[in-house]
Design an enzyme around this catalytic site. Structure first.
Site, mmCIF file in Angstrom:
data_model
loop_
_atom_site.group_PDB
_atom_site.id
_atom_site.type_symbol
_atom_site.label_atom_id
_atom_site.label_comp_id
_atom_site.label_asym_id
_atom_site.label_seq_id
_atom_site.Cartn_x
_atom_site.Cartn_y
_atom_site.Cartn_z
ATOM 1 N N SER A 91 0.846 -1.189 0.000
ATOM 2 C CA SER A 91 0.000 0.000 0.000
ATOM 3 C C SER A 91 0.881 1.238 0.000
ATOM 4 O O SER A 91 2.079 1.154 0.278
ATOM 5 C CB SER A 91 -0.846 0.026 1.280
ATOM 6 N N GLY A 143 6.543 10.949 8.107
ATOM 7 C CA GLY A 143 5.968 10.858 9.438
ATOM 8 C C GLY A 143 4.487 11.140 9.494
ATOM 9 O O GLY A 143 3.802 11.179 8.471
ATOM 10 N N GLU A 195 8.894 19.351 8.651
ATOM 11 C CA GLU A 195 8.797 19.238 7.190
ATOM 12 C C GLU A 195 8.316 20.573 6.646
ATOM 13 O O GLU A 195 7.942 21.465 7.408
ATOM 14 C CB GLU A 195 7.867 18.086 6.800
ATOM 15 N N ASP A 223 -7.611 2.623 -8.895
ATOM 16 C CA ASP A 223 -8.776 1.746 -9.034
ATOM 17 C C ASP A 223 -10.050 2.301 -8.374
ATOM 18 O O ASP A 223 -11.130 2.259 -8.954
ATOM 19 C CB ASP A 223 -8.478 0.358 -8.430
ATOM 20 N N HIS A 269 6.053 15.330 -5.467
ATOM 21 C CA HIS A 269 7.025 15.439 -4.379
ATOM 22 C C HIS A 269 8.284 16.026 -5.000
ATOM 23 O O HIS A 269 8.742 15.554 -6.040
ATOM 24 C CB HIS A 269 7.309 14.069 -3.760
ATOM 25 N N ARG A 275 5.265 22.292 -0.882
ATOM 26 C CA ARG A 275 5.730 21.376 -1.927
ATOM 27 C C ARG A 275 5.505 21.846 -3.344
ATOM 28 O O ARG A 275 6.316 21.620 -4.225
ATOM 29 C CB ARG A 275 4.958 20.057 -1.793
ATOM 30 N N HIS A 303 3.210 12.285 -6.484
ATOM 31 C CA HIS A 303 3.233 11.735 -5.123
ATOM 32 C C HIS A 303 1.838 11.471 -4.557
ATOM 33 O O HIS A 303 1.609 10.448 -3.929
ATOM 34 C CB HIS A 303 3.968 12.745 -4.248
ATOM 35 N N ARG A 345 -1.316 19.505 -0.575
ATOM 36 C CA ARG A 345 -1.325 18.877 0.747
ATOM 37 C C ARG A 345 -0.114 19.271 1.593
ATOM 38 O O ARG A 345 1.017 19.274 1.100
ATOM 39 C CB ARG A 345 -1.336 17.359 0.567
ATOM 40 N N LEU A 385 -1.301 10.326 6.323
ATOM 41 C CA LEU A 385 -1.530 9.201 7.248
ATOM 42 C C LEU A 385 -2.537 9.621 8.314
ATOM 43 O O LEU A 385 -3.414 8.844 8.719
ATOM 44 C CB LEU A 385 -0.211 8.774 7.897
#
Ligand code: SIN
Length: 525
Positions: free
Chosen positions: A44, A52, A118, A225, A246, A292, A354, A389, A395
Site C-alpha cells: 500500500s 511521518g 517538514e 482503481d 514530491h 511542496r 506523489h 497537501r 496518514l
C-alpha cells in the site's frame, strides 16, 4: 464453489484508512472482510510513506495546525475538515497508534518523542519511525488486526466495480430508488475467477493513482482503481486536477524514483543547482522548506531554464555523518546501493508524482453520495488538502476519517437493509486472452501522456491533446475489456486510463493556477 462472500462490512484496501476502519468495526463486533489486490496485505502507499505523521509540538495548538493546513492548501481546503483533523488527529495518534497498536516511534534519550520538521509546518510536530514511518504504522496495524477474530483479509483480490442496485440488479424499478451499494465484484488472481463480495456497508480505501504517471513515488499497486470504480458508479470526483508532486526523488537511471523524504530538508538539507548554488530563496522566503508545490515548480523551472537533468539536495554539508546514518538509515542504504554516499556528497533529485489531493467526494463522516458506501484515505476527498497537501497529513487523514467512517457505520447500522432484493447477477467475462505487449504499450502511452501533458506545468493545448489521446485509448481498451478474459493487468489498465481522463478533464476545465495545478497559459493565482 461459493462465489458470494458475505460480511457485515466490506473494506477495499489495506492502507491506514481501510485498516483503521476495519479495526474499529471489528472491535465493536462487526464481521469485516478486507480485500486487497496485493499478494501481501501490506502492499500500500501507507507502507511506503517515509516522513511521518503529525502529532503535537511544543508551543503547538490546534489553531496553528489548521492555519498551516489551510495555507499549504492555497485557499482551496475545506476549513471544517482541517478543524476535524487538527482536533481529533493528535488524540487518535496517541490512543490508537501509540497506546493501542504500539507503533515504535523514535524517542530521544529522555524518553520524549523525537519530533521532526517538514515543509510549511510552523513547528516541529511530526512523529517518525526512522525514515520508514509508514511501514512501522502499517505493520503495527496489521499485527494488531491479526489478533481480532472477526476480520478476514483476502489478498490477491482485485476489486472490479462497485455492486449497486441501479447498475447490477435486473429489476428495472430499482432505477427509481436512491443509489445504494451492495459490495463489489472482485477478481481472485489465484482462483482466476470473479467473486461477489457483499456487505451492508462498503468502504473504498484503495489509495492513490501515481502509477498513471511516468515518474512517481507510489508503489505499483497505485493505479487509481477506487477513483475509477466510483466514477463508473456515477459518484462525483472532486479536485482531481490537484495532483501533488514530491519535489525530491532520487535521480538515477536504475532507481525507480525512490523518495527522499521531506524530513531530510526538515533536518537541514538544502537544494542546490548542479554547480552548488542555493536557489530556493529566489522563489519563497522559506527556501528549501517552502510548500511542496512551490518547491517542485522551482526545481522544474531551474531544470528547464538551465537544461539541468536534476538538482542537488545537500545534506552532507549540514549534518554529521553518524547522525545521517542514524536518522535516515533507509535513505542512506538505498542511495549507497546506487553509488551515492549521502554522508559525503549531495543527492541528485527530481520531482515526481506523489499524491492525489482530490478524490471521491465525501462528507465529514466519510460518507459518499451513495447509500451504504464510504470512502477513506487518499481515494477520498474530505477537502483537507485543498489544492496542495501539507506534508505528513495523509496518514493522519486516513486515521481520523477511517475512525469517523467506523463511527458512522455503527450509528447508521439499523438503516442499512438486511436482505439483498434479488439474486445478484454474474458479470460476464469474455474469451480473448489479453496480449501483454498491447497492455504494456498502452501503459507506456498513458504514463507519457500524463507526464508530458498533464504534469507540473499545464497549458490548454497540452490538456486538449491529452483528452483527445486518452479518449481514443479509453475507447479501445473498453471495447477490448468487454471481449477479453479478466486479468489484474487489464482491470488496472482500464482504471488507469479512465482516471487519467478524469484528471486531464478537471485540469482542462480549471483555468486558474492554484496550489499544485499550474496553468502556464492562464492567470497565476
Ligand atoms: C515525505 O517523507 O517527504 C513524505 C511525507 C508526506 O508525503 O507527507
Amino acid at each position: 464453489m461459493e462465489d458470494i462472500v458475505k460480511s457485515d462490512v466490506l473494506v477495499v484496501g489495506t492502507g491506514i484508512g481501510g485498516l483503521v476502519t476495519a479495526m474499529f468495526l471489528a472491535e465493536s463486533g462487526f464481521k469485516v472482510n478486507v480485500i486487497t489486490k496485493g499478494e501481501r496485505p501490506e502492499e500500500s502507499n501507507t507502507d511506503n510513506a517515509q516522513g511521518g505523521i503529525i502529532y503535537k509540538g511544543e508551543e503547538d495548538s490546534k489553531e496553528l495546525l489548521v492555519k498551516d493546513i489551510l495555507e499549504a492548501g492555497a485557499g482551496a481546503s475545506n476549513p471544517e475538515a482541517a478543524e476535524i483533523l487538527a482536533e481529533y488527529g493528535p488524540k487518535l495518534v496517541e490512543e490508537v497508534l501509540i497506546k493501542k497498536v504500539r507503533v515504535n516511534f523514535n524517542r530521544r534519550e529522555d524518553g520524549s518523542f523525537d519530533l521532526t520538521e517538514e515543509g510549511a509546518h510552523s513547528v516541529r510536530r511530526i512523529l517518525h519511525a526512522d525514515d520508514l514511518t509508514g511501514r512501522a504504522i502499517e505493520r503495527s496495524l496489521l499485527n494488531y488486526i491479526s489478533g481480532l477474530e472477526n476480520v478476514e483479509i483476502y489478498t490477491s483480490h482485485v476489486a472490479i466495480d462497485i455492486l449497486t442496485l441501479q447498475h447490477h440488479c435486473r429489476n428495472p424499478v430499482f432505477v427509481y430508488k436512491q443509489p445504494e451499494a451492495l459490495g463489489v465484484y472482485a477478481y481472485s488472481e489465484k482462483e482466476k475467477r470473479v467473486k461477489r463480495f457483499v456487505a451492508k456497508a462498503t468502504v473504498i480505501a484503495t489509495g492513490g493513482l501515481g502509477q498513471i504517471y511516468l515518474h512517481t513515488t507510489n508503489p505499483d499497486v497505485a493505479t487509481g482503481d477506487g477513483f475509477a470504480m466510483a466514477y463508473r458508479a456515477g459518484l462525483p470526483l472532486i479536485n482531481m486536477e490537484y495532483i501533488q508532486f514530491h519535489p525530491t526523488t532520487l535521480y538515477h537511471k536504475d532507481a525507480k524514483r525512490f523518495l527522499i523524504s521531506e524530513s531530510v530538508r526538515g533536518e537541514g538539507a538544502v537544494l542546490k543547482t548542479p554547480d552548488g548554488k542555493e536557489f530556493m530563496k529566489k522563489y519563497h522566503p522559506l527556501g528549501s522548506l517552502a510548500p511542496r508545490d512551490v518547491v517542485s515548480r522551482a526545481i522544474h523551472e531551474e531544470m528547464t531554464e538551465n537544461g539541468y537533468k536534476y538538482v542537488l539536495l545537500d545534506l552532507a554539508s549540514y549534518m554529521d555523518a553518524e547522525k545521517i546514518k542514524e536518522r535516515f538509515p533507509n535513505i542512506y542504504k538505498t542511495c549507497l546501493k546506487y553509488g551515492i554516499d549521502i554522508t559525503k556528497e549531495p543527492i541528485p533529485v527530481v520531482p515526481a508524482v506523489h499524491f492525489a489531493c482530490g478524490g471521491i467526494k465525501v462528507n465529514m463522516w466519510s460518507e459518499t453520495d451513495m447509500k451504504r458506501l464510504f470512502a477513506v484515505g487518499e481515494v477520498a476527498c474530505t477537502g483537507v488538502h485543498g489544492a496542495n497537501r501539507l506534508a505528513s497529513t495523509s496518514l493522519l487523514e486516513g486515521l481520523v476519517f477511517g475512525w469517523r467512517a467506523a463511527e458512522r457505520i455503527k450509528q447508521r447500522w439499523n438503516e442499512f437493509s438486511q436482505e439483498f432484493p434479488e439474486p445478484i447477477p454474474w458479470i460476464d467475462t469474455g474469451e480473448f486472452k489479453p496480449d501483454p505487449a498491447l497492455i504494456n504499450q498502452d501503459w507506456i502511452t498513458l504514463k507519457h501522456i500524463m507526464w508530458n501533458y498533464v504534469g507540473l506545468v499545464r497549458t490548454e493545448k497540452r490538456l486538449k491533446r491529452a483528452i483527445y489521446d486518452l479518449r481514443h485509448l479509453w475507447w479501445e481498451v473498453e471495447e477490448f475489456y468487454r471481449k477479453a478474459k479478466i486479468t489484474r493487468q487489464l482491470i488496472e489498465l482500464r482504471n488507469g486510463i479512465l482516471v487519467g481522463l478524469v484528471v486531464a478533464r478537471a485540469a482542462f476545465r480549471n483555468r486558474e493556477s492554484r496550489g499544485c495545478h499550474f496553468r502556464k497559459d492562464t492567470q497565476q493565482w
